[in-house]
Design a protein around this motif. Structure first.
Motif, PDB file in Angstrom:
ATOM      1  N   TYR A  45       0.812  -1.144  -0.114  1.00  0.00           N
ATOM      2  CA  TYR A  45      -0.314  -0.091  -0.141  1.00  0.00           C
ATOM      3  C   TYR A  45       0.909   1.159  -0.075  1.00  0.00           C
ATOM      4  CZ  TYR A  45      -3.395   3.459   1.706  1.00  0.00           C
ATOM      5  OH  TYR A  45      -4.098   4.617   1.726  1.00  0.00           O
ATOM      6  N   LEU A  46       1.756   1.376   0.799  1.00  0.00           N
ATOM      7  CA  LEU A  46       2.821   2.536   0.799  1.00  0.00           C
ATOM      8  C   LEU A  46       3.450   2.715  -0.356  1.00  0.00           C
ATOM      9  CD1 LEU A  46       3.877   2.065   4.643  1.00  0.00           C
ATOM     10  CD2 LEU A  46       2.360   3.844   3.653  1.00  0.00           C
ATOM     11  N   ASP A  47       3.939   1.549  -1.013  1.00  0.00           N
ATOM     12  CA  ASP A  47       4.996   1.649  -1.973  1.00  0.00           C
ATOM     13  C   ASP A  47       4.304   2.079  -3.361  1.00  0.00           C
ATOM     14  OD1 ASP A  47       7.119   0.384  -0.455  1.00  0.00           O
ATOM     15  OD2 ASP A  47       7.011  -1.479  -1.654  1.00  0.00           O
ATOM     16  N   VAL A  48       2.895   2.100  -3.177  1.00  0.00           N
ATOM     17  CA  VAL A  48       1.956   2.544  -4.384  1.00  0.00           C
ATOM     18  C   VAL A  48       2.299   4.126  -4.365  1.00  0.00           C
ATOM     19  CG1 VAL A  48      -0.108   3.019  -5.446  1.00  0.00           C
ATOM     20  CG2 VAL A  48       0.646   0.866  -4.805  1.00  0.00           C
ATOM     21  N   GLY A  49       2.086   4.830  -3.115  1.00  0.00           N
ATOM     22  CA  GLY A  49       2.029   6.153  -2.840  1.00  0.00           C
ATOM     23  C   GLY A  49       3.468   6.788  -3.008  1.00  0.00           C
ATOM     24  N   ILE A  50       4.624   5.917  -2.742  1.00  0.00           N
ATOM     25  CA  ILE A  50       5.780   6.120  -3.051  1.00  0.00           C
ATOM     26  C   ILE A  50       6.465   6.374  -4.509  1.00  0.00           C
ATOM     27  CG2 ILE A  50       8.340   5.552  -2.331  1.00  0.00           C
ATOM     28  CD1 ILE A  50       7.473   4.407   0.097  1.00  0.00           C
ATOM     29  N   ASP A  51       6.024   5.267  -5.200  1.00  0.00           N
ATOM     30  CA  ASP A  51       6.221   5.232  -6.428  1.00  0.00           C
ATOM     31  C   ASP A  51       5.654   6.598  -7.190  1.00  0.00           C
ATOM     32  OD1 ASP A  51       7.641   3.670  -8.495  1.00  0.00           O
ATOM     33  OD2 ASP A  51       5.942   3.191  -9.351  1.00  0.00           O
ATOM     34  N   ALA A  52       4.150   6.803  -6.970  1.00  0.00           N
ATOM     35  CA  ALA A  52       3.494   7.955  -7.437  1.00  0.00           C
ATOM     36  C   ALA A  52       4.334   9.244  -7.218  1.00  0.00           C
ATOM     37  CB  ALA A  52       2.173   8.220  -6.889  1.00  0.00           C
ATOM     38  N   LEU A  53       4.968   9.254  -5.889  1.00  0.00           N
ATOM     39  CA  LEU A  53       5.770  10.589  -5.683  1.00  0.00           C
ATOM     40  C   LEU A  53       6.931  10.665  -6.372  1.00  0.00           C
ATOM     41  CD1 LEU A  53       5.918  13.015  -3.758  1.00  0.00           C
ATOM     42  CD2 LEU A  53       7.154  11.514  -2.169  1.00  0.00           C
ATOM     43  N   ARG A  54       7.472   9.344  -6.710  1.00  0.00           N
ATOM     44  CA  ARG A  54       8.715   9.385  -7.518  1.00  0.00           C
ATOM     45  C   ARG A  54       8.365   9.956  -8.950  1.00  0.00           C
ATOM     46  NH1 ARG A  54      10.103   6.112 -11.835  1.00  0.00           N
ATOM     47  NH2 ARG A  54       8.041   4.711 -11.229  1.00  0.00           N
ATOM     48  N   VAL A  55       7.431   9.560  -9.523  1.00  0.00           N
ATOM     49  CA  VAL A  55       6.791  10.030 -11.002  1.00  0.00           C
ATOM     50  C   VAL A  55       6.577  11.491 -10.805  1.00  0.00           C
ATOM     51  CG1 VAL A  55       5.139   9.852 -12.769  1.00  0.00           C
ATOM     52  CG2 VAL A  55       6.134   7.838 -11.605  1.00  0.00           C
ATOM     53  N   ILE A  56       6.203  11.894  -9.910  1.00  0.00           N
ATOM     54  CA  ILE A  56       5.685  13.357  -9.596  1.00  0.00           C
ATOM     55  C   ILE A  56       7.201  14.157  -9.606  1.00  0.00           C
ATOM     56  CG2 ILE A  56       4.705  15.235  -8.088  1.00  0.00           C
ATOM     57  CD1 ILE A  56       2.627  12.705  -7.318  1.00  0.00           C
ATOM     58  N   ILE A  57       8.024  13.781  -8.800  1.00  0.00           N
ATOM     59  CA  ILE A  57       8.983  14.639  -8.632  1.00  0.00           C
ATOM     60  C   ILE A  57       9.779  14.476  -9.821  1.00  0.00           C
ATOM     61  CG2 ILE A  57      10.973  14.799  -7.217  1.00  0.00           C
ATOM     62  CD1 ILE A  57       8.633  15.492  -5.745  1.00  0.00           C
ATOM     63  N   GLY A  58       9.955  13.445 -10.440  1.00  0.00           N
ATOM     64  CA  GLY A  58      10.645  13.270 -11.682  1.00  0.00           C
ATOM     65  C   GLY A  58      10.089  14.259 -12.851  1.00  0.00           C
ATOM     66  N   ALA A  59       8.758  14.179 -12.849  1.00  0.00           N
ATOM     67  CA  ALA A  59       7.974  15.317 -13.928  1.00  0.00           C
ATOM     68  C   ALA A  59       8.320  16.699 -13.518  1.00  0.00           C
ATOM     69  CB  ALA A  59       6.663  15.163 -13.872  1.00  0.00           C
ATOM     70  N   LEU A  60       8.369  17.089 -12.106  1.00  0.00           N
ATOM     71  CA  LEU A  60       8.526  18.553 -11.848  1.00  0.00           C
ATOM     72  C   LEU A  60      10.146  18.987 -11.922  1.00  0.00           C
ATOM     73  CD1 LEU A  60       6.605  18.432  -8.268  1.00  0.00           C
ATOM     74  CD2 LEU A  60       6.092  19.815 -10.439  1.00  0.00           C
ATOM     75  N   VAL A  61      11.182  17.958 -11.838  1.00  0.00           N
ATOM     76  CA  VAL A  61      12.392  18.325 -12.100  1.00  0.00           C
ATOM     77  C   VAL A  61      12.633  18.688 -13.432  1.00  0.00           C
ATOM     78  CG1 VAL A  61      14.751  17.517 -11.628  1.00  0.00           C
ATOM     79  CG2 VAL A  61      13.242  17.340  -9.846  1.00  0.00           C
ATOM     80  N   ASN A  62      12.148  17.596 -14.278  1.00  0.00           N
ATOM     81  CA  ASN A  62      12.658  17.554 -15.617  1.00  0.00           C
ATOM     82  C   ASN A  62      11.949  18.714 -16.415  1.00  0.00           C
ATOM     83  OD1 ASN A  62      14.047  15.129 -15.384  1.00  0.00           O
ATOM     84  ND2 ASN A  62      12.346  13.964 -15.749  1.00  0.00           N
ATOM     85  N   THR A  63      10.928  19.199 -15.914  1.00  0.00           N
ATOM     86  CA  THR A  63      10.329  20.518 -16.485  1.00  0.00           C
ATOM     87  C   THR A  63      10.659  21.901 -15.646  1.00  0.00           C
ATOM     88  OG1 THR A  63       8.300  20.093 -15.177  1.00  0.00           O
ATOM     89  CG2 THR A  63       8.219  19.199 -17.386  1.00  0.00           C
ATOM     90  N   GLY A  64      11.519  21.784 -15.077  1.00  0.00           N
ATOM     91  CA  GLY A  64      12.136  23.016 -14.357  1.00  0.00           C
ATOM     92  C   GLY A  64      11.211  23.688 -13.424  1.00  0.00           C
ATOM     93  N   ARG A  65      10.485  22.962 -12.879  1.00  0.00           N
ATOM     94  CA  ARG A  65       8.992  23.767 -11.929  1.00  0.00           C
ATOM     95  C   ARG A  65       9.708  23.895 -10.442  1.00  0.00           C
ATOM     96  NH1 ARG A  65       6.294  22.181 -16.529  1.00  0.00           N
ATOM     97  NH2 ARG A  65       4.255  23.430 -16.907  1.00  0.00           N
ATOM     98  N   GLN A  66       9.309  24.964 -10.012  1.00  0.00           N
ATOM     99  CA  GLN A  66       9.511  25.170  -8.705  1.00  0.00           C
ATOM    100  C   GLN A  66       8.413  24.134  -7.747  1.00  0.00           C
ATOM    101  OE1 GLN A  66      11.866  26.942  -6.886  1.00  0.00           O
ATOM    102  NE2 GLN A  66      12.549  28.070  -8.697  1.00  0.00           N
ATOM    103  N   PRO A  67       8.795  24.081  -6.676  1.00  0.00           N
ATOM    104  CA  PRO A  67       7.961  23.152  -5.631  1.00  0.00           C
ATOM    105  C   PRO A  67       6.448  23.899  -5.668  1.00  0.00           C
ATOM    106  CG  PRO A  67      10.062  23.425  -4.642  1.00  0.00           C
ATOM    107  CD  PRO A  67      10.245  24.434  -5.933  1.00  0.00           C
ATOM    108  N   PRO A  68       5.579  23.133  -6.010  1.00  0.00           N
ATOM    109  CA  PRO A  68       4.183  23.597  -6.028  1.00  0.00           C
ATOM    110  C   PRO A  68       3.508  24.315  -4.774  1.00  0.00           C
ATOM    111  CG  PRO A  68       4.098  21.267  -5.903  1.00  0.00           C
ATOM    112  CD  PRO A  68       5.611  21.764  -6.081  1.00  0.00           C
ATOM    113  N   LYS A  69       2.624  25.360  -4.929  1.00  0.00           N
ATOM    114  CA  LYS A  69       2.248  25.900  -3.888  1.00  0.00           C
ATOM    115  C   LYS A  69       0.909  25.433  -3.527  1.00  0.00           C
ATOM    116  CE  LYS A  69       5.208  29.995  -3.881  1.00  0.00           C
ATOM    117  NZ  LYS A  69       5.266  31.509  -4.207  1.00  0.00           N
ATOM    118  N   THR A  70       0.350  24.871  -4.411  1.00  0.00           N
ATOM    119  CA  THR A  70      -1.122  24.379  -4.434  1.00  0.00           C
ATOM    120  C   THR A  70      -1.258  23.178  -5.310  1.00  0.00           C
ATOM    121  OG1 THR A  70      -1.672  25.720  -6.473  1.00  0.00           O
ATOM    122  CG2 THR A  70      -2.118  26.535  -4.285  1.00  0.00           C
TER     123      THR A  70
END
Length: 346
Positions: free
Chosen positions: A112-137
């Motif tokens: 159960y926890l690994d699914v959430g961690i893996d989703a976070l991995r994809v999210i962070i990868g997308a944010l970094v690769n597109t040069g976006r600052q940490p989201p505020k909302t």
């Protein structure tokens, strides 16, 4: 809606070739002219003259512009590295909702926890690769009982995190235990107005279960709910899911082979780029009583290969997806609630 420009190979080669000519000009400032063959990469006499007369300072500026993308990537990496360290130090709320059907009986806690961690991995990868600052909302939609929400909350402690779902039991848990804002969703996506824009939207396991009209409506909702610099990460059943459906035995694929064949889904996917197969009504009634329709959708990018190497454009949507590769050795977690239900009923 205008389609994004596609950089074909010859355009890319022209750009890269011209860029390396600029780099050589910078690295050899003593030369009276940069190392350059006029017609090597579609050059012209006018272009050669321009190269001869440009100042070395200008070339340095051009080179700096070229490296900005790389600089941004590593700068973002450092920012997210710091957030990750705080995430590890602070930890994640591990309390689970006892009536969360994502955590069915027999599901290992770590899975159960690994699914959430893996989703976070994809999210962070997308944010970094597109040069976006940490989201505020941030919007987690649909949130369930916070399988991914809890990780977003822990990783971005300064952001406003909003959970949205159809079911009250999920939202009550997210509000009372995870302490995030909640918004009740609707089955008709065209009727939803979140009353704010989001820098980040994570939409997991929603479009994967919708027929085409609702699939399109969900995309419209996501598009109008993003801030000007926002990004939406959306899960879909693509070609890998097609492979799993066709090659794995019943119980390990998404649908019973009989149901998949009855809808001629494989032909529809190849022809239209989209297919949808409804779950048995007993599944929908037991697990998704607020939804009139629920099943499994398969979708392809707008452009796909036809036999013979031709290119065919599917009309189902304008969704362009970036493929984020699964790290070697990482287990692929699929947590289909309907499949677990079907197995328990057999």
């Amino acid at each position: 809606m205008p389609q994004p420009k596609i950089w074909h190979d010859n355009t890319t080669a022209r750009f890269v070739g011209d860029t390396f000519k600029r780099i050589r000009a910078v690295l050899r400032p003593g030369e009276t002219r940069p190392l350059f063959i006029a017609d090597a990469v579609a050059g012209t006499e006018e272009r050669e003259h321009e190269l001869e007369t440009k100042s070395q300072l200008q070339w340095m500026q051009d080179f700096q512009d070229f490296t900005n993308g790389i600089n941004t990537y590593f700068r973002m990496s450092e920012i997210y590295k710091s957030l990750y360290q705080n995430y590890c130090d602070s930890g994640v709320n591990l309390e689970l909702n006892p009536v969360d059907n994502e955590f069915a009986a027999g599901t290992p806690m770590q899975a159960y926890l690994d699914v959430g961690i893996d989703a976070l991995r994809v999210i962070i990868g997308a944010l970094v690769n597109t040069g976006r600052q940490p989201p505020k909302t941030i919007l987690d939609f649909p949130s369930g009982s916070g399988r991914v929400t809890r990780h977003l909350q822990a990783f971005f402690p300064d952001a406003v995190v909003v959970a949205s779902d159809l079911y009250d039991r999920h939202l009550q848990f997210c509000a009372e235990i995870l302490k995030v804002e909640t918004i009740v969703s609707r089955e008709n996506f065209d009727e939803i107005d979140f009353q704010r824009e989001f820098d980040l939207i994570f939409c997991g396991s929603l479009l994967t279960h919708l027929p085409e009209p609702q699939f399109r409506a969900a995309l419209r909702l996501l598009a109008r709910s993003l801030s000007p610099t926002g990004i939406a990460i959306v899960t879909v059943h693509g070609r890998r899911s097609e492979y799993i459906q066709k090659n794995k035995p019943d119980g390990w694929n998404y649908l019973p082979d009989v149901a998949y064949a009855a809808k001629d889904a494989e032909t529809l996917i190849a022809k239209e780029g989209f297919a949808y197969v409804e779950y048995d009504s007993s599944v929908t009634t037991a697990l998704f009583p607020k939804q009139q329709t629920y099943g499994v959708s398969f979708s392809r990018p707008p452009l796909d290969n036809e036999p013979g190497g031709r290119r065919k454009k599917h009309s189902y949507s304008g969704l362009h997806r970036a493929r984020l590769a699964q790290p070697p050795g990482r287990a692929h977690h699929r947590t289909s609630r309907s499949k677990r239900f079907l197995r328990t009923q057999s």
